[in-house]
Design an enzyme around this catalytic site. Structure first.
Site, PDB file in Angstrom:
ATOM      1  N   ARG A  78      19.677   9.460 -14.144  1.00 23.23           N
ATOM      2  CA  ARG A  78      19.381  10.653 -13.346  1.00 23.23           C
ATOM      3  C   ARG A  78      18.061  10.425 -12.607  1.00 23.23           C
ATOM      4  O   ARG A  78      17.060  10.025 -13.215  1.00 23.23           O
ATOM      5  CB  ARG A  78      19.237  11.868 -14.259  1.00 23.23           C
ATOM      6  CG  ARG A  78      18.839  13.087 -13.474  1.00 23.23           C
ATOM      7  CD  ARG A  78      18.384  14.197 -14.363  1.00 23.23           C
ATOM      8  NE  ARG A  78      18.032  15.342 -13.549  1.00 23.23           N
ATOM      9  CZ  ARG A  78      17.086  16.195 -13.854  1.00 23.23           C
ATOM     10  NH1 ARG A  78      16.406  16.067 -14.964  1.00 23.23           N
ATOM     11  NH2 ARG A  78      16.827  17.214 -13.076  1.00 23.23           N
ATOM     12  N   ARG A 103       8.872  29.969 -13.163  1.00 21.04           N
ATOM     13  CA  ARG A 103       8.545  29.681 -11.749  1.00 21.04           C
ATOM     14  C   ARG A 103       8.722  30.935 -10.902  1.00 21.04           C
ATOM     15  O   ARG A 103       9.636  31.725 -11.129  1.00 21.04           O
ATOM     16  CB  ARG A 103       9.449  28.575 -11.217  1.00 21.04           C
ATOM     17  CG  ARG A 103       9.086  27.219 -11.752  1.00 21.04           C
ATOM     18  CD  ARG A 103      10.081  26.169 -11.308  1.00 21.04           C
ATOM     19  NE  ARG A 103      10.734  25.573 -12.454  1.00 21.04           N
ATOM     20  CZ  ARG A 103      11.818  24.813 -12.403  1.00 21.04           C
ATOM     21  NH1 ARG A 103      12.379  24.552 -11.242  1.00 21.04           N
ATOM     22  NH2 ARG A 103      12.338  24.314 -13.493  1.00 21.04           N
ATOM     23  N   GLU A 131      26.277  17.588 -16.315  1.00 23.36           N
ATOM     24  CA  GLU A 131      25.654  16.644 -15.374  1.00 23.36           C
ATOM     25  C   GLU A 131      25.823  15.205 -15.848  1.00 23.36           C
ATOM     26  O   GLU A 131      25.994  14.295 -15.040  1.00 23.36           O
ATOM     27  CB  GLU A 131      24.168  16.999 -15.217  1.00 23.36           C
ATOM     28  CG  GLU A 131      23.992  18.306 -14.448  1.00 23.36           C
ATOM     29  CD  GLU A 131      22.653  18.978 -14.665  1.00 23.36           C
ATOM     30  OE1 GLU A 131      22.473  19.600 -15.733  1.00 23.36           O
ATOM     31  OE2 GLU A 131      21.790  18.883 -13.789  1.00 23.36           O
TER      32      GLU A 131
END
Ligand code: AMP
Length: 398
Positions: A92, A242, A385
């Protein structure tokens, strides 16, 4: 064919060994505290072998990879008899800039190009590169492939990826929206098409990846046409810690008033904001649900803001694509929180969305949670993923 999938962070390294004949995960694990002291948790998932979960010295990523290979091949914890049974490694990589619109086989030229992308992701890409170098050092000429978080979003048109700042910042410095979580959006959108029994080229889909970091992606006929994260993963939705979208003027105001350095300011926006900052309770949605239940108004506000933002971005993508066939929820919050899915979906009455509360209460499986009559279908699809990385690696090395 057996493929090792590696996700290297600055002091951690996650891995899975996947048998591509069956797509079964043979073993998975996590090295932590690399460069500090070191810990490895290795879980064989076939053959009834025990879990290894111990401290061991991991001064660099090379020792971490060597320890992983040692466990994967050991008599006591192993799932293969030697390193030669590992046919390829998929890595990744967070940022591929505009250079990488798809996964690539790693060679020296690719490594040089990865270095050039590092200024875009100064925290993540160096760790990914270190992981690749360590693997190349330990595993020799085993073929390796890089799979990028940004690649899926490279199909966005200029009107979606450009920022309205002087054009030379794009031309000279690469300032634009890149988007992240691309591997996840790609996996769930193609799985959604499979579940709908239609080619993805015939569908308009919106995927909502809602975890610690969250992003939304508009996928028109199989191609990403817009996404909510930007030049960095800081923007778009309010996230665990965030801030999401923010007027740049706020940054100047706070820095002037409190004398923050830019690093201090960014630390606040990355680590102390989002639902944690608003609620003052936690970045974890389970804690927020519990606090809101007990009557904590700021936890309620943080959750309401999150639901509202997801609904607002989804609505903008319905407009961008002139319609939508299905909406997908995935990642930690999307896969596990029936309350979050119900609260967000309650905004979609104008689309003719109807949620089936029984289906919505189920967990851990690919499932359609809208009623059969719902005009727009809604799915929960656990993301994977690692499987996308393994499939790309197989396709490229084959
Ligand atoms: P991820 O980044 O995809 O691993 O997602 C991690 C986040 O998923 C955690 O921080 C939690 O906020 C959230 N999460 C996990 N399980 C639940 C749950 N049952 N209800 C609400 N949120 C959850």
């Amino acid at each position: 064919m057996k493929i090792l999938v590696i996700n290297a962070g600055s002091s951690s390294l996650k891995y899975q060994l996947i048998d591509m004949e069956t797509e079964e995960v043979l073993a998975k694990g996590l090295c932590e505290r690399i460069g500090i002291d070191g810990h490895l948790k290795h879980s064989p998932l076939v053959g009834g072998k025990p879990v290894f979960n111990e401290d061991l010295p991991l001064p660099t990523h090379s020792e971490a990879i060597a320890a992983v290979i040692d466990k994967l091949t050991s008599a006591e914890y192993g799932v293969v008899s030697s390193m030669h049974e590992i046919d390829a490694v998929g890595h990744r990589v967070v940022h591929g800039g505009e250079k990488f619109a798809c996964s690539v086989k790693i060679d020296d030229d690719v490594m040089a190009a990865l270095e050039e992308c590092t200024p875009f992701a100064p925290l993540h890409n160096p760790a990914n590169i270190t992981g690749i170098n360590a693997c190349r050092a330990v595993m020799g000429d085993v073929p390796m492939v890089a799979v990028f978080d940004t690649a899926f979003h490279q199909t966005m048109p200029g009107k979606a990826y450009m920022y309205a700042v002087p054009y030379e910042y794009y031309q000279n410095d690469g300032i634009r929206r890149y988007g992240f979580h691309g591997t996840s959006h790609r996996y769930v959108s193609s799985r959604c098409a499979e579940l709908m029994g239609k080619p993805i080229e015939e569908l308009k889909l919106i995927s909502c990846h809602m975890g610690n970091g969250s992003s939304i992606c508009a996928i028109d006929h199989g191609k990403c046409v817009d996404t909510s994260m930007g030049f960095t993963p800081l923007v778009g939705l309010p996230m665990g810690t965030r801030c999401g979208d923010l007027d740049a003027g706020v940054i100047q105001f706070l820095m002037n008033k409190y004398g923050y350095s830019i690093d201090e300011m960014l630390n606040i926006l990355n680590k102390k904001s989002g639902v944690l900052g608003v609620s003052g309770v936690s970045s974890d949605f389970r804690d927020l649900d519990a606090a809101a239940e007990r009557g904590n108004d700021r936890a309620r506000l943080a959750l309401d803001m999150f639901h509202y933002w997801v609904a607002k971005v989804v609505g903008s993508y319905v407009a961008a694509m002139n319609g939508v066939d299905a909406i997908i929820y995935t990642a930690g919050v999307g896969e596990n929180s029936a309350e979050t899915r119900a609260a967000i979906s309650s905004y979609f009455g104008y689309l003719g969305v109807e949620i089936d509360p029984v289906a919505n209460s189920k967990r851990g499986e690919d499932i359609m949670i809208s009623t059969p009559d719902s005009k727009v279908k809604v799915f929960v699809i656990p993301t994977n993923e690692e499987l996308v990385i393994a499939r790309d690696t197989r396709d490229i090395v084959a």
